[in-house]
Design a protein around this motif. Structure first.
Motif, short mmCIF file in Angstrom:
data_model
loop_
_atom_site.label_atom_id
_atom_site.label_comp_id
_atom_site.label_asym_id
_atom_site.label_seq_id
_atom_site.Cartn_x
_atom_site.Cartn_y
_atom_site.Cartn_z
N GLY A 13 0.80 -1.21 0.00
CA GLY A 13 0.00 0.00 0.00
C GLY A 13 0.83 1.26 0.00
O GLY A 13 2.07 1.22 0.08
N PRO A 14 0.18 2.42 -0.03
CA PRO A 14 0.91 3.69 -0.11
C PRO A 14 1.60 4.09 1.18
O PRO A 14 2.60 4.81 1.15
N PRO B 132 6.35 1.93 -5.73
CA PRO B 132 6.48 3.07 -6.65
C PRO B 132 5.22 3.38 -7.44
O PRO B 132 5.10 4.46 -8.02
N ALA B 133 4.28 2.44 -7.46
CA ALA B 133 3.04 2.66 -8.21
C ALA B 133 2.23 3.83 -7.67
O ALA B 133 1.41 4.41 -8.39
N SER C 266 -2.83 9.47 -3.24
CA SER C 266 -3.08 8.03 -3.36
C SER C 266 -3.39 7.42 -2.00
O SER C 266 -4.26 6.56 -1.87
N GLY C 267 -2.66 7.87 -0.98
CA GLY C 267 -2.90 7.36 0.36
C GLY C 267 -4.29 7.70 0.86
O GLY C 267 -4.98 6.85 1.44
N THR C 268 -4.70 8.94 0.64
CA THR C 268 -6.04 9.36 1.06
C THR C 268 -7.12 8.53 0.39
O THR C 268 -8.06 8.05 1.03
#
Length: 240
Positions: free
Chosen positions: A32-33, A39-40, A50-52
């Motif tokens: 996960g982020p 790196p995705a 992306s994390g949010t």
């Protein structure tokens, strides 16, 4: 060959569910982020975005849980395997390993897995219901692990655990489990009632999970525990 086969059989009788849960949580985190290793998800602002999105998809959003359809109703389950940071993951997994091994042994694998998932789901759902207007995402296995702590207190109160207390200069000291776990519960209770407890820490989920775990173990296993061999001072030698 005989020695190897015995080793395999011993491993097969070990805390397979506890170790599997730890492995799944670690893999999910690494991919996960929040780990920062995939790196995705990009870097900088892209990683934050992306994390949010990742946490809102798989975590519990209280003001959406009971109105967002089938997917949101599953988020108290998926959130159990998502963690927001390295300390969050490592702290939860340490507690799960320390207290989950003996609890799984007492309950049995299928029962322990079902117990872990159901209590975790309920702890997060109760937190969401109590904070129904909040849009802050909640992730982590703390509800389930708190339930494991509650069950451990009921089933193995006399087991001795090694703990580090900040006000004692982090000296490793051994105490009966009931002292450590009652102290932990008291800290969660105080933090839950303090306005300055800080955002993002679901102390209510900890309290609910712990209470559910203790009550379930008391109702389901306590009678058989009294009839059987009592916990000894060498069981559950732990280091939370």
């Amino acid at each position: 060959m005989i020695v190897r086969w015995r080793a395999v059989r011993e491993a097969a009788r070990g805390p397979v569910v506890t170790h599997a849960l730890i492995a799944v949580c670690c893999v999910v985190f690494l991919l996960g982020p929040a780990s920062g290793l995939n790196p995705a998800y990009g870097t900088g602002d892209a990683l934050l975005a992306s994390g949010t999105a990742h946490f809102r998809r798989w975590g519990v959003v209280p003001d959406e849980l009971f109105t967002g359809g089938a997917h949101t109703l599953l988020t108290p389950l998926t959130a159990l395997f998502v963690h927001g940071s390295w300390p969050h993951l490592l702290g939860n997994m340490l507690f799960l390993h320390v207290f989950g091994v003996m609890t799984e042994k007492r309950m049995g694998r299928p029962a322990f897995l079902l117990f872990y998932l159901c209590t975790g789901y309920l702890a997060l759902a109760v937190y969401a219901a109590a904070n129904a207007e909040s849009s802050q995402t909640l992730v982590g296995a703390s509800g389930s692990i708190s339930a494991v702590l509650g069950a451990f207190l009921c089933l193995l109160p006399r087991a001795r655990v090694t703990s580090l207390f900040p006000f004692l200069f982090f000296l490793p000291l051994r105490f009966p489990a009931w002292i450590v776990l009652v102290f932990w519960f008291a800290l969660q209770w105080v933090a839950a009632h303090r306005a300055a407890s800080g955002p993002g820490v679901a102390y209510l989920a900890h309290l609910v999970g712990f209470s559910l775990g203790f009550l379930y173990a008391w109702a389901r296993y306590r009678r058989t525990t009294r009839v059987g061999r009592p916990a000894t001072a060498t069981e559950g030698d732990s280091q939370p």
